[in-house]
Design a protein around this motif. Structure first.
Motif, PDB file in Angstrom:
ATOM      1  N   PHE A  68      -1.738  -4.033 -14.102  1.00 30.06           N
ATOM      2  CA  PHE A  68      -2.504  -4.597 -12.989  1.00 30.06           C
ATOM      3  C   PHE A  68      -2.948  -3.566 -11.967  1.00 30.06           C
ATOM      4  CE2 PHE A  68       1.902  -4.892 -11.697  1.00 30.06           C
ATOM      5  CZ  PHE A  68       1.876  -4.485 -10.377  1.00 30.06           C
ATOM      6  N   GLY A  69      -2.673  -2.294 -12.229  1.00 26.63           N
ATOM      7  CA  GLY A  69      -3.139  -1.284 -11.295  1.00 26.63           C
ATOM      8  C   GLY A  69      -3.053   0.120 -11.841  1.00 26.63           C
ATOM      9  N   PHE A  70      -3.955   0.970 -11.337  1.00 26.40           N
ATOM     10  CA  PHE A  70      -3.966   2.395 -11.645  1.00 26.40           C
ATOM     11  C   PHE A  70      -4.145   3.150 -10.337  1.00 26.40           C
ATOM     12  CE2 PHE A  70      -5.971   0.414 -15.404  1.00 26.40           C
ATOM     13  CZ  PHE A  70      -5.114   0.860 -16.396  1.00 26.40           C
ATOM     14  N   CYS A  71      -3.510   4.300 -10.226  1.00 22.24           N
ATOM     15  CA  CYS A  71      -3.693   5.183  -9.080  1.00 22.24           C
ATOM     16  C   CYS A  71      -3.917   6.589  -9.608  1.00 22.24           C
ATOM     17  CB  CYS A  71      -2.484   5.141  -8.160  1.00 22.24           C
ATOM     18  SG  CYS A  71      -2.212   3.529  -7.407  1.00 22.24           S
ATOM     19  N   PHE A  72      -4.792   7.339  -8.921  1.00 21.76           N
ATOM     20  CA  PHE A  72      -5.213   8.656  -9.381  1.00 21.76           C
ATOM     21  C   PHE A  72      -5.059   9.704  -8.300  1.00 21.76           C
ATOM     22  CE2 PHE A  72      -7.552   5.432 -11.688  1.00 21.76           C
ATOM     23  CZ  PHE A  72      -7.287   5.790 -12.993  1.00 21.76           C
ATOM     24  N   GLU A  73      -5.488  10.911  -8.629  1.00 22.42           N
ATOM     25  CA  GLU A  73      -5.429  12.035  -7.695  1.00 22.42           C
ATOM     26  C   GLU A  73      -6.023  11.645  -6.349  1.00 22.42           C
ATOM     27  OE1 GLU A  73      -7.195  15.537  -9.446  1.00 22.42           O
ATOM     28  OE2 GLU A  73      -5.839  15.442 -11.169  1.00 22.42           O
ATOM     29  N   ASN A  74      -5.372  12.146  -5.291  1.00 23.97           N
ATOM     30  CA  ASN A  74      -5.800  11.904  -3.913  1.00 23.97           C
ATOM     31  C   ASN A  74      -5.694  10.439  -3.508  1.00 23.97           C
ATOM     32  OD1 ASN A  74      -6.390  14.665  -3.468  1.00 23.97           O
ATOM     33  ND2 ASN A  74      -8.339  14.380  -4.505  1.00 23.97           N
ATOM     34  N   GLN A  75      -4.749   9.716  -4.118  1.00 21.18           N
ATOM     35  CA  GLN A  75      -4.452   8.344  -3.729  1.00 21.18           C
ATOM     36  C   GLN A  75      -2.948   8.219  -3.536  1.00 21.18           C
ATOM     37  OE1 GLN A  75      -6.037   5.946  -6.996  1.00 21.18           O
ATOM     38  NE2 GLN A  75      -7.726   5.324  -5.685  1.00 21.18           N
ATOM     39  N   PHE A  76      -2.582   7.219  -2.759  1.00 23.24           N
ATOM     40  CA  PHE A  76      -1.171   6.893  -2.618  1.00 23.24           C
ATOM     41  C   PHE A  76      -0.780   5.937  -3.727  1.00 23.24           C
ATOM     42  CE2 PHE A  76      -1.907   8.484   1.604  1.00 23.24           C
ATOM     43  CZ  PHE A  76      -0.728   9.144   1.874  1.00 23.24           C
ATOM     44  N   VAL A  77       0.473   6.025  -4.152  1.00 24.47           N
ATOM     45  CA  VAL A  77       1.014   5.098  -5.146  1.00 24.47           C
ATOM     46  C   VAL A  77       2.401   4.682  -4.690  1.00 24.47           C
ATOM     47  CG1 VAL A  77       1.973   6.909  -6.643  1.00 24.47           C
ATOM     48  CG2 VAL A  77       1.411   4.667  -7.593  1.00 24.47           C
ATOM     49  N   CYS A  78       2.688   3.404  -4.920  1.00 23.41           N
ATOM     50  CA  CYS A  78       3.950   2.866  -4.458  1.00 23.41           C
ATOM     51  C   CYS A  78       4.035   1.417  -4.926  1.00 23.41           C
ATOM     52  CB  CYS A  78       3.948   2.913  -2.927  1.00 23.41           C
ATOM     53  SG  CYS A  78       5.410   2.320  -2.108  1.00 23.41           S
ATOM     54  N   ALA A  79       5.230   0.934  -5.190  1.00 21.25           N
ATOM     55  CA  ALA A  79       5.446  -0.506  -5.356  1.00 21.25           C
ATOM     56  C   ALA A  79       5.594  -1.007  -3.915  1.00 21.25           C
ATOM     57  CB  ALA A  79       6.680  -0.780  -6.193  1.00 21.25           C
ATOM     58  N   TYR A  80       4.466  -1.198  -3.272  1.00 20.90           N
ATOM     59  CA  TYR A  80       4.428  -1.349  -1.822  1.00 20.90           C
ATOM     60  C   TYR A  80       5.183  -2.571  -1.323  1.00 20.90           C
ATOM     61  CZ  TYR A  80       2.580  -0.381   2.815  1.00 20.90           C
ATOM     62  OH  TYR A  80       2.467  -0.073   4.147  1.00 20.90           O
ATOM     63  N   ASP A  81       5.123  -3.671  -2.061  1.00 18.08           N
ATOM     64  CA  ASP A  81       5.863  -4.857  -1.636  1.00 18.08           C
ATOM     65  C   ASP A  81       7.366  -4.580  -1.629  1.00 18.08           C
ATOM     66  OD1 ASP A  81       5.655  -4.648  -4.417  1.00 18.08           O
ATOM     67  OD2 ASP A  81       5.627  -6.812  -4.735  1.00 18.08           O
TER      68      ASP A  81
END
Length: 188
Positions: A68-81
């Protein structure tokens, strides 16, 4: 580390004192392809900035994972909830390629919020960015056909198609790999 400051500086100016404190809390970590960063049931304790690589967010299944999600260079990534509640996560994060992250712990981030002039602004802007990505995906699932979702994804996030297996892309747009194959054949 300079990429993180550049990312923030596109939105807001950070004074050197605030940056010094923030950057002192960052930890550089490197992972190989297919590394599970967070497993279901674990609590997310880091907010990470991707310097290099890609990360997939998914719900594991014996038959077919639900990406349900992808994150790439120059982005934040986290299981934010999980991160903001400090509660167990219901999904997993996995690297899709060799990945370099700059991470800050939940505890250290709370200190940044309390001690810097810019901390709360950075936190709010990061949360808003993560929300917009989530909202766009939800709306596309409700308002577009599978082919429209595929074409939109191809137009707006072409980096998805470089290194990510088509089965993950199919899952992300809510169809089977076979249906994606038919769509790709139809539009080529």
């Amino acid at each position: 580390m300079y990429r993180i400051r550049a990312f923030f500086e596109e939105i807001v100016t950070i004074n050197d004192e605030d940056w010094k404190l923030f950057s002192s809390k960052l930890e550089k970590t490197e992972y190989s392809k297919k590394t599970i960063l967070l497993k279901t049931g674990q609590t997310e304790t880091y907010l990470s900035f991707i310097e290099k690589g890609a990360v997939r967010l998914y719900i594991p299944s014996l038959e077919n994972d639900l990406t349900f999600g992808f994150c790439f260079e120059n982005q934040f990534v986290c299981a934010y909830d999980s991160f903001i509640r400090q509660s167990p996560c219901t999904y997993q994060l996995e690297t899709l390629s060799k990945t370099t992250l700059w991470r800050i712990s939940h505890t250290d981030l709370q200190e940044i919020y309390a001690r810097t002039a810019i901390g709360n602004t950075i936190g709010r802007l990061t949360a808003e960015n993560l929300y917009l990505i989530k909202s766009e995906r939800e709306q596309s699932l409700l308002n577009q056909t599978a082919q429209e979702r595929y074409l939109s994804l191809f137009k707006n996030r072409p980096n998805l198609f470089k290194d990510i297996p088509l089965k993950y892309i199919a899952s992300y747009i809510g169809i089977t790999p076979q249906a994606l194959s038919r769509i790709r054949k139809r539009i080529s």
